[in-house]
Enzyme design. Structure first.
Site, PDB file in Angstrom:
ATOM      1  N   LYS A 478      60.400  25.174  64.320  1.00  0.00           N
ATOM      2  CA  LYS A 478      60.971  26.519  64.463  1.00  0.00           C
ATOM      3  C   LYS A 478      59.963  27.566  63.996  1.00  0.00           C
ATOM      4  O   LYS A 478      59.012  27.243  63.283  1.00  0.00           O
ATOM      5  CB  LYS A 478      62.260  26.609  63.658  1.00  0.00           C
ATOM      6  CG  LYS A 478      62.055  26.367  62.176  1.00  0.00           C
ATOM      7  CD  LYS A 478      63.376  26.240  61.429  1.00  0.00           C
ATOM      8  CE  LYS A 478      63.107  25.953  59.963  1.00  0.00           C
ATOM      9  NZ  LYS A 478      64.292  25.529  59.258  1.00  0.00           N
ATOM     10  N   ARG A 575      76.533  28.226  54.623  1.00  0.00           N
ATOM     11  CA  ARG A 575      75.916  28.970  55.709  1.00  0.00           C
ATOM     12  C   ARG A 575      76.685  28.522  56.950  1.00  0.00           C
ATOM     13  O   ARG A 575      77.905  28.568  56.961  1.00  0.00           O
ATOM     14  CB  ARG A 575      74.422  28.624  55.772  1.00  0.00           C
ATOM     15  CG  ARG A 575      73.573  29.743  56.255  1.00  0.00           C
ATOM     16  CD  ARG A 575      72.082  29.467  56.040  1.00  0.00           C
ATOM     17  NE  ARG A 575      71.606  28.262  56.717  1.00  0.00           N
ATOM     18  CZ  ARG A 575      70.332  27.870  56.732  1.00  0.00           C
ATOM     19  NH1 ARG A 575      69.417  28.601  56.115  1.00  0.00           N
ATOM     20  NH2 ARG A 575      69.955  26.786  57.349  1.00  0.00           N
ATOM     21  N   TYR A 703      44.263  54.729  50.235  1.00  0.00           N
ATOM     22  CA  TYR A 703      45.382  55.670  50.328  1.00  0.00           C
ATOM     23  C   TYR A 703      46.016  55.930  48.966  1.00  0.00           C
ATOM     24  O   TYR A 703      46.192  55.000  48.175  1.00  0.00           O
ATOM     25  CB  TYR A 703      46.494  55.080  51.219  1.00  0.00           C
ATOM     26  CG  TYR A 703      46.212  55.145  52.687  1.00  0.00           C
ATOM     27  CD1 TYR A 703      46.008  56.356  53.350  1.00  0.00           C
ATOM     28  CD2 TYR A 703      46.203  53.971  53.450  1.00  0.00           C
ATOM     29  CE1 TYR A 703      45.775  56.394  54.716  1.00  0.00           C
ATOM     30  CE2 TYR A 703      45.976  53.997  54.820  1.00  0.00           C
ATOM     31  CZ  TYR A 703      45.762  55.220  55.442  1.00  0.00           C
ATOM     32  OH  TYR A 703      45.542  55.260  56.777  1.00  0.00           O
ATOM     33  N   MET A 752      47.038  49.046  56.923  1.00  0.00           N
ATOM     34  CA  MET A 752      47.612  48.318  58.057  1.00  0.00           C
ATOM     35  C   MET A 752      46.664  47.220  58.562  1.00  0.00           C
ATOM     36  O   MET A 752      47.080  46.105  58.834  1.00  0.00           O
ATOM     37  CB  MET A 752      47.931  49.296  59.188  1.00  0.00           C
ATOM     38  CG  MET A 752      48.694  48.649  60.318  1.00  0.00           C
ATOM     39  SD  MET A 752      48.917  49.752  61.704  1.00  0.00           S
ATOM     40  CE  MET A 752      50.149  50.867  61.081  1.00  0.00           C
TER      41      MET A 752
HETATM   42  C1  LIG Z   1      64.116  24.518  58.338  1.00  0.00           C
HETATM   43  C2  LIG Z   1      65.037  23.418  58.250  1.00  0.00           C
HETATM   44  C3  LIG Z   1      64.620  22.169  57.753  1.00  0.00           C
HETATM   45  C4  LIG Z   1      63.262  21.913  57.161  1.00  0.00           C
HETATM   46  O1  LIG Z   1      63.211  22.367  55.834  1.00  0.00           O
HETATM   47  P1  LIG Z   1      61.902  22.198  54.964  1.00  0.00           P
HETATM   48  O2  LIG Z   1      62.298  22.603  53.607  1.00  0.00           O
HETATM   49  O3  LIG Z   1      60.889  23.091  55.570  1.00  0.00           O
HETATM   50  O4  LIG Z   1      61.526  20.781  55.048  1.00  0.00           O
HETATM   51  C5  LIG Z   1      65.497  21.123  57.831  1.00  0.00           C
HETATM   52  N1  LIG Z   1      66.745  21.293  58.336  1.00  0.00           N
HETATM   53  C6  LIG Z   1      67.186  22.481  58.785  1.00  0.00           C
HETATM   54  C7  LIG Z   1      68.549  22.588  59.317  1.00  0.00           C
HETATM   55  C8  LIG Z   1      66.344  23.588  58.759  1.00  0.00           C
HETATM   56  O5  LIG Z   1      66.780  24.756  59.213  1.00  0.00           O
END
Ligand SMILES: *Cc1c(COP(=O)(O)O)cnc(C)c1O
Length: 808
Positions: A478, A575, A703, A752
């Site tokens: 992801k 969640r 700045y 920036m």
């Molecule tokens: C991102 C995520 C992981 C991985 O977590 P890490 O701590 O990066 O290993 C596993 N399961 C779900 C559902 C996630 O969203």
């Protein structure tokens, strides 16, 4: 006997295959079905048979009939391969040199080979083929007329070196050095030295750097009572039998004397850094020990160049993918680079730009016959052949354009279309392919994220080795694979046999499909609008509420297609996820919608990286087990259960269930210190010094005039800013960057596109590289300065920062 057993007629074996993914030709190929912790080569027999392979070395004869195939059944396929290696070694009458140590093995081997090859024909193992499998395979690759063989041996476990030593039995040895290298399973460094030393059980001479204090302490003890003659060298007079007297050391060259056995040899070396010097001195002292003539060595050292032993991949002009393999031009590296082109080029048409192969013992017609044989196994749209030898000797049958030199190709380069191509550049050093690279690259933005895919594979294998057999591995790609680039990372993961990928949004999954990734993909955030597209691209949604469940059921029914889904359970994170009291309704809906197929049930741990929360984590594991069990019991097909992220893979084996979900650990950031020591940092963020200026005492920088020089100083302006992902919170001393081997503080506010750092009196030049994070300055340092975690730093690197991929 041949008449009674038609299978036992003589068959020729020219190629050994042990990794089915490396398949390139069936003709005269024997496949060794190897079994490892997470791997079983027997699973690929059928596929390879379909491709035409007919000779198999197996531990178990398959039940299915394979007409016309020859099976050799052995108790242990790896041992069989090693026995083959032993037999080749036994027949070899030349000199054999064994190398081991922590760092520099491959480059020392490469240089030693250049020093020795010529008067006698020398061979060295390809790339870093130095393992239990790599060593026997290297021997197999050796030509019959080789007179000196140089082989490196690498180990990661106690017990392994004895096996390699039994195969190699080197007469000459180099112990390069000892360090706290990654992933080695030894109680302490002394034990590691003792294990590595076993390579030299029957050796006569062993060269090593005596200024390596542990080696100097341990090796004499280990060699006591054996006929082995130690040949240590040192920069300090009287410390070792060979004394290195440095006469003049500059950054790019060194003049020195080697005082070896009553003689003094003067050398001019074309580099000045300590690591290169150690490597070349190990090689030179061994060459002198072997009696190689001084004049030959003096000539050859001039030709040693710091070998860039890596392969680089990046986006090129006209949406192309550009792969530049600057590794030595030997046949095996050509084959491996073509495989890499095939894996990452996928649907693109592929172009190979190849120069004459130089500096190789094999020459002329017989060399190019082999080149043609290798190239012919790959689907290439075009070959651009540069150099007179390629013209004279070969490639006739292939779609080839010839050019006498790089210059003339550059003159014609604009006539080619490079649109959407995958291009492999494979040139010997004198052909200066970096000029072609420059023409085909996108204009170089000065800030890049270098992603080392070989380190990523190292981390993958580290976590994979924790799994029990049958347990699957899902990798989280992801958020652009935690900033590293999802397509490139996903292709590597697919190649290495990962079972599942997970992305955050449907778009990310579609992009992977378009990039040729065809393994199962789970999508975490399913938006209603994207559901139809997910069905089209065979992406599997996470479902976390009854409403979403009804929605996917409706879609599956209206399209009349099966849809695989993953159920997310609420176990304490609060969640997304189904609550315990919803399970009955959930099961009911699933039962009445048979087009919905449950791929898996999972939940997410809230604090697996925090030992103080272990009671909570254990409670989450139990809740998950109970809830998932209830769903599972309602269906009569197998459903995967998974819970563990990186932190839990490290700390809670009871949370593995059927599959684990690896995230941040893959990219080199562990949850716990013990694991951290075994990982490699996958990416390095680098910028450059754009300008250096003198700032007198009392003047301000940047700045808002928030920083005032309290003395005359020098300031470097560096090409990175908050738009690249270097946040403003690192202003005024909070953040640091590394130039050379030293850290410098950020002064004034982060802009920036730029930052300013205080150099004090140090003489840093414009154009020098600046490390923002990487192996010498870990990302965790930057994260803690920002008051955040490495996840946020990685995913915050903006898309304008170019990603460049490397493979060792
Ligand atoms: C991102 C995520 C992981 C991985 O977590 P890490 O701590 O990066 O290993 C596993 N399961 C779900 C559902 C996630 O969203």
């Amino acid at each position: 006997m041949g008449t009674e057993h038609p299978n036992l007629e003589a068959r020729t074996v020219a190629h050994l295959l042990w990794d089915s993914r490396q398949f390139s030709t069936a003709k005269d190929t024997a496949f060794f079905a190897l079994r490892g912790k997470n791997h079983d080569g027997h699973r690929y027999l059928e596929a390879l048979y379909q491709k035409g392979v007919r000779i198999f070395v197996v531990e178990e004869i398959p039940e299915a009939a394979f007409a016309d195939a020859l099976f050799l059944k052995v108790a242990d396929s790896i041992e069989a391969l090693q026995e083959l290696g032993k037999a080749i070694r036994k027949d070899f009458k030349g000199e054999l040199i064994g190398l081991t140590g922590s760092n520099g093995k491959t480059i020392t081997k490469e240089w030693l080979w250049r020093l020795l090859d010529g008067p006698q024909k020398a061979f060295r193992n390809p790339k870093s083929y130095n393992s239990q499998i790599g060593v026997p395979l290297s021997l197999w690759e050796m030509e019959e007329d080789v007179e000196i063989a140089i082989l490196e041996a690498g180990i990661s476990q106690p017990g392994e070196m004895t096996k390699l030593a039994a195969i190699l039995k080197p007469k000459w040895g180099i112990f390069t050095n000892i360090g706290s290298a990654h992933g080695e399973n030894f109680p302490n460094t002394e034990a590691k030295i003792a294990e590595k030393f076993k390579l030299f059980a029957e050796a006569e001479h062993l060269v090593y750097p005596a200024d390596d204090r542990l080696l100097a302490a341990e090796l004499p003890k280990l060699a006591a009572n054996s006929p082995l003659k130690l040949q240590p060298w040192s920069y300090h007079k009287g410390q070792a039998s060979t004394w290195i007297n440095v006469l003049d050391q500059r950054t790019d060259a060194v003049d020195l004397e080697i005082h070896y056995s009553a003689e003094t040899y003067l050398f001019h070396l074309p580099f000045g850094d300590a690591a290169s010097l150690e490597n070349v001195l190990n090689a030179l002292v061994l060459a002198l020990t072997m009696g190689v003539p001084y004049l030959h060595l003096q000539e050859q050292v001039q030709l040693l160049a710091p070998v860039e032993m890596r392969l680089e991949m990046k986006r090129g002009r006209e949406q192309s993918v550009l792969i530049n393999d600057a590794y030595n031009s030997d046949l095996e590296s050509l084959r491996l680079a073509l495989h890499f082109l095939e894996a990452h080029g996928r649907d693109r048409s592929k172009v190979l730009v190849l120069s004459d192969l130089l500096q190789i013992s094999l020459q002329g017609a017989s060399l190019y016959a082999k080149v043609v044989d290798i190239i012919g196994r790959f689907q290439l749209e075009k070959i651009i052949a540069i150099g007179p030898q390629l013209k004279q000797f070969g490639l006739a049958e292939l779609p080839v354009d010839h050019y006498p030199d790089t210059e003339s190709f550059l003159a014609a380069i604009a006539h080619y279309s490079w649109r959407d191509k995958a291009i492999l550049l494979k040139g010997s050093r004198p052909f200066q392919f970096e000029r072609i690279d420059r023409r085909l690259s996108l204009k170089r933005h000065q800030t890049v994220l270098e992603v080392y895919l070989d380190r990523l594979v190292h981390n993958l294998n580290f976590y994979r080795s924790r799994l029990r057999s049958g347990q699957k591995l899902m990798v989280m790609v992801k958020a652009f694979a935690y900033g590293s680039g999802s397509e490139e990372v996903a292709r590597v993961l697919q190649f290495h046999g990962v079972d599942y990928l997970a992305v955050a949004y449907a778009d990310e999954g579609v992009a992977l499909r378009k990039a040729g990734v065809d393994m199962p993909i789970m999508v975490l955030n399913t938006e209603s609008e994207a559901l139809l597209e997910m069905l089209e691209y065979e992406l599997e949604p996470e479902v976390y509420s009854l409403m979403r469940l009804r929605e996917v059921a409706e879609l599956a029914n209206s399209e009349q297609r099966k849809l695989k889904i993953h159920l997310k359970l609420e176990t304490g994170m609060n969640r997304l996820g189904f609550e315990a009291e919803q399970l009955e309704d959930l099961i009911g809906i699933l039962k009445s919608n048979p087009l919905l197929e449950l791929s898996s049930i999972f939940s997410h741990l809230a604090a697996s990286d925090d030992p103080e929360e272990s009671e909570f984590t254990k409670a989450q594991i139990q809740t998950f087990q109970k809830m998932a069990g209830q769903i599972e019991a309602a269906f009569d097909y197998p459903i995967l259960k998974h819970l563990a992220n990186t932190g839990a893979i490290e700390d809670y084996p009871e949370a593995y269930f059927d599959m684990v979900r690896l995230g941040i650990g893959l990219y080199g950031v562990a949850a716990h210190p013990e694991e951290q020591a075994q990982l490699r940092q996958v990416s390095e963020l680098k910028a450059t010094v754009s300008q250096v200026k003198k700032v007198p005492k009392g003047q301000t920088v940047g700045y808002g005039r928030t920083w005032t020089a309290d003395r005359d100083t020098r300031i470097a302006v560096v090409s990175i800013g908050y738009a690249d992902g270097f946040p403003r919170s690192l202003s005024n001393g909070r953040g640091q960057v590394m130039i050379g081997t030293k850290l410098y503080p950020v002064v004034g506010r982060v802009c920036m596109d730029m930052i300013m750092v205080d150099l004090g009196d140090d003489l840093i030049k414009e154009g020098e590289e600046v490390l923002i994070f990487g192996e010498s300055y870990p990302i965790q340092n930057m994260a803690s300065a920002m008051n955040t975690i490495a996840y946020e730093v990685l995913t915050g690197i903006s898309s304008r920062v170019k990603r460049v991929y490397y493979m060792a």
